[in-house]
Design a protein around this motif. Sequence first.
Motif, mmCIF file in Angstrom:
data_model
loop_
_atom_site.group_PDB
_atom_site.id
_atom_site.type_symbol
_atom_site.label_atom_id
_atom_site.label_comp_id
_atom_site.label_asym_id
_atom_site.label_seq_id
_atom_site.Cartn_x
_atom_site.Cartn_y
_atom_site.Cartn_z
ATOM 1 N N LEU A 77 2.111 12.004 -5.176
ATOM 2 C CA LEU A 77 1.735 10.678 -4.714
ATOM 3 C C LEU A 77 1.944 10.654 -3.209
ATOM 4 N N VAL A 78 0.878 10.333 -2.466
ATOM 5 C CA VAL A 78 0.955 10.332 -1.000
ATOM 6 C C VAL A 78 0.456 9.004 -0.448
ATOM 7 N N TYR A 79 0.873 8.727 0.760
ATOM 8 C CA TYR A 79 0.457 7.537 1.493
ATOM 9 C C TYR A 79 -0.466 8.020 2.599
ATOM 10 N N ILE A 127 -3.694 3.696 2.211
ATOM 11 C CA ILE A 127 -3.854 3.665 0.753
ATOM 12 C C ILE A 127 -2.807 4.561 0.111
ATOM 13 N N ARG A 128 -2.480 4.229 -1.129
ATOM 14 C CA ARG A 128 -1.647 5.117 -1.950
ATOM 15 C C ARG A 128 -2.608 5.976 -2.760
ATOM 16 N N PHE A 129 -2.310 7.267 -2.874
ATOM 17 C CA PHE A 129 -3.252 8.208 -3.463
ATOM 18 C C PHE A 129 -2.513 9.197 -4.354
ATOM 19 N N ARG A 130 -2.965 9.333 -5.602
ATOM 20 C CA ARG A 130 -2.402 10.314 -6.547
ATOM 21 C C ARG A 130 -3.332 11.519 -6.549
ATOM 22 N N ASP A 153 -3.577 0.916 -6.720
ATOM 23 C CA ASP A 153 -3.334 -0.438 -6.219
ATOM 24 C C ASP A 153 -1.828 -0.648 -6.055
ATOM 25 N N ALA A 154 -1.438 -1.861 -5.705
ATOM 26 C CA ALA A 154 -0.026 -2.158 -5.436
ATOM 27 C C ALA A 154 0.854 -1.944 -6.665
ATOM 28 N N ALA A 211 5.259 10.074 2.243
ATOM 29 C CA ALA A 211 5.635 9.519 0.942
ATOM 30 C C ALA A 211 5.327 8.026 0.985
ATOM 31 N N PRO A 212 4.816 7.483 -0.103
ATOM 32 C CA PRO A 212 4.462 6.062 -0.090
ATOM 33 C C PRO A 212 5.702 5.184 -0.068
#
Length: 84
Positions: A6-8, A21-24, A46-47, A66-67
Amino acid sequence: MKAGDLVYVTRAASVQFLRPIRFRVIRVLDWPTYDGWVWLEGYQLDAAGDAVSRRRIFVQPAGLTAPPAPAQPRRSRPTTRVRR
């Protein structure tokens, strides 16, 4: 970087991300790129952490972070009665 990470994604990773955005990550694509860049395939979250769209993004891994912790839902406090 590997599947499941999981990255930001911010402007530090690519100027196209005016809004972070948050991205898997599903996978790192083995496509030819410029030095220091990669193609990632995954889901934008999403949030609440739910997938909203599947995407392929072109980013600099050095700019990924890291998010931030997801926002916790606010719990209402129980009301207390005042006895008179």
